[in-house]
Design a protein around this motif. Sequence first.
Motif, PDB file in Angstrom:
ATOM      1  N   ILE A 238       1.099  -1.256   0.197  1.00 47.35           N
ATOM      2  CA  ILE A 238      -0.409  -0.046  -0.344  1.00 47.35           C
ATOM      3  C   ILE A 238       1.066   0.926   0.048  1.00 47.35           C
ATOM      4  O   ILE A 238       2.306   1.266   0.262  1.00 47.35           O
ATOM      5  CB  ILE A 238      -0.354  -0.351   1.172  1.00 47.35           C
ATOM      6  N   ALA A 239       0.232   2.176   0.105  1.00 53.74           N
ATOM      7  CA  ALA A 239       1.284   3.614  -0.675  1.00 53.74           C
ATOM      8  C   ALA A 239       0.332   4.651  -0.214  1.00 53.74           C
ATOM      9  O   ALA A 239      -1.432   4.055  -1.242  1.00 53.74           O
ATOM     10  CB  ALA A 239       1.621   4.284  -2.207  1.00 53.74           C
ATOM     11  N   MET A 240      -0.003   5.039   0.388  1.00 53.72           N
ATOM     12  CA  MET A 240      -0.635   6.508   1.103  1.00 53.72           C
ATOM     13  C   MET A 240       0.360   8.015   0.666  1.00 53.72           C
ATOM     14  O   MET A 240       1.410   7.878   1.615  1.00 53.72           O
ATOM     15  CB  MET A 240      -1.621   6.222   2.381  1.00 53.72           C
ATOM     16  N   GLU A 241      -0.828   8.994   0.534  1.00 52.43           N
ATOM     17  CA  GLU A 241      -0.340  10.295   0.461  1.00 52.43           C
ATOM     18  C   GLU A 241      -1.489  11.048   1.681  1.00 52.43           C
ATOM     19  O   GLU A 241      -2.502  10.926   1.459  1.00 52.43           O
ATOM     20  CB  GLU A 241      -0.427  11.100  -0.452  1.00 52.43           C
ATOM     21  N   SER A 242      -0.736  12.090   2.529  1.00 52.05           N
ATOM     22  CA  SER A 242      -1.805  12.638   3.273  1.00 52.05           C
ATOM     23  C   SER A 242      -1.930  13.902   2.949  1.00 52.05           C
ATOM     24  O   SER A 242      -1.864  14.211   1.536  1.00 52.05           O
ATOM     25  CB  SER A 242      -0.108  13.372   4.575  1.00 52.05           C
ATOM     26  N   ALA A 243      -3.408  14.427   2.924  1.00 56.63           N
ATOM     27  CA  ALA A 243      -3.914  14.958   2.655  1.00 56.63           C
ATOM     28  C   ALA A 243      -4.887  15.808   3.413  1.00 56.63           C
ATOM     29  O   ALA A 243      -6.369  16.146   3.328  1.00 56.63           O
ATOM     30  CB  ALA A 243      -5.026  14.251   1.743  1.00 56.63           C
ATOM     31  N   GLY A 244      -4.111  16.562   4.112  1.00 55.22           N
ATOM     32  CA  GLY A 244      -4.540  17.445   4.678  1.00 55.22           C
ATOM     33  C   GLY A 244      -3.294  17.807   6.884  1.00 55.22           C
ATOM     34  O   GLY A 244      -2.455  17.181   7.142  1.00 55.22           O
ATOM     35  N   ALA A 245      -3.893  18.129   7.725  1.00 52.12           N
ATOM     36  CA  ALA A 245      -2.772  18.360   8.946  1.00 52.12           C
ATOM     37  C   ALA A 245      -2.799  16.739   9.576  1.00 52.12           C
ATOM     38  O   ALA A 245      -3.236  16.523   9.883  1.00 52.12           O
ATOM     39  CB  ALA A 245      -3.719  19.420   9.286  1.00 52.12           C
ATOM     40  N   LEU A 246      -1.532  16.819   9.705  1.00 48.58           N
ATOM     41  CA  LEU A 246      -1.485  14.678  10.267  1.00 48.58           C
ATOM     42  C   LEU A 246      -1.051  15.594  12.370  1.00 48.58           C
ATOM     43  O   LEU A 246      -0.311  16.908  12.535  1.00 48.58           O
ATOM     44  CB  LEU A 246      -0.273  14.824  10.193  1.00 48.58           C
ATOM     45  N   THR A 247      -1.330  14.560  13.429  1.00 50.11           N
ATOM     46  CA  THR A 247      -0.982  15.578  14.385  1.00 50.11           C
ATOM     47  C   THR A 247      -0.211  14.384  14.824  1.00 50.11           C
ATOM     48  O   THR A 247      -0.166  12.887  14.700  1.00 50.11           O
ATOM     49  CB  THR A 247      -2.594  15.509  15.616  1.00 50.11           C
ATOM     50  N   PHE A 248       0.530  14.743  16.137  1.00 58.93           N
ATOM     51  CA  PHE A 248       1.724  14.009  16.417  1.00 58.93           C
ATOM     52  C   PHE A 248       1.250  13.092  17.963  1.00 58.93           C
ATOM     53  O   PHE A 248       1.032  14.656  18.623  1.00 58.93           O
ATOM     54  CB  PHE A 248       3.254  14.046  16.313  1.00 58.93           C
ATOM     55  N   ALA A 249       0.650  12.228  18.696  1.00 61.47           N
ATOM     56  CA  ALA A 249       1.380  11.655  20.188  1.00 61.47           C
ATOM     57  C   ALA A 249       2.518  10.928  20.042  1.00 61.47           C
ATOM     58  O   ALA A 249       1.949   9.845  20.314  1.00 61.47           O
ATOM     59  CB  ALA A 249      -0.264  11.532  19.833  1.00 61.47           C
ATOM     60  N   ALA A 250       2.655  11.524  21.568  1.00 64.45           N
ATOM     61  CA  ALA A 250       4.400  10.439  21.302  1.00 64.45           C
ATOM     62  C   ALA A 250       3.198   9.741  22.974  1.00 64.45           C
ATOM     63  O   ALA A 250       2.355   9.581  23.149  1.00 64.45           O
ATOM     64  CB  ALA A 250       5.501  11.513  22.862  1.00 64.45           C
ATOM     65  N   LEU A 251       4.553   8.476  22.597  1.00 62.42           N
ATOM     66  CA  LEU A 251       4.413   7.086  23.717  1.00 62.42           C
ATOM     67  C   LEU A 251       5.129   7.035  24.857  1.00 62.42           C
ATOM     68  O   LEU A 251       5.510   7.745  24.813  1.00 62.42           O
ATOM     69  CB  LEU A 251       3.451   6.237  22.936  1.00 62.42           C
TER      70      LEU A 251
END
Length: 136
Positions: free
Chosen positions: A123-136
Amino acid sequence: MAPQRGKDILLKLANETAQFVTVAGLRTRRLALNAETVDITHSESVGRWRELLDGAGVRRASLTGSGIFKDDASDALVRLVFFDGAIREWQVVLPHFGTITGLFQITSLDYRGEHSGEVTFEIAMESAGALTFAAL
């Protein structure tokens, strides 16, 4: 960051109730985060060194991976999203690092199988908006 097991990366897709369900564990994967720059260098730039505009470029993420679907329902859900050309909310879980959540579109979905083995997918995917990152 301490060494991590690559096999623990999970791909999750939001269902109709906005709950994330695991669709696959990825055997091989690559998550690339990129940011373009905006060059604002001009004839009076000190020493003719390049100058960049702070916070201005386009940011994007690309995800590629291969693996085995968790079950038939997961395979069907991902296939439906691909054939609809839908932009959906996904999560990429990177163990001991964090979770990246945001809108992605599937740009490629390939199936392959060996005579004496299981069917796998890429699978290949491209972002289409803002991303968020949450640290574990």
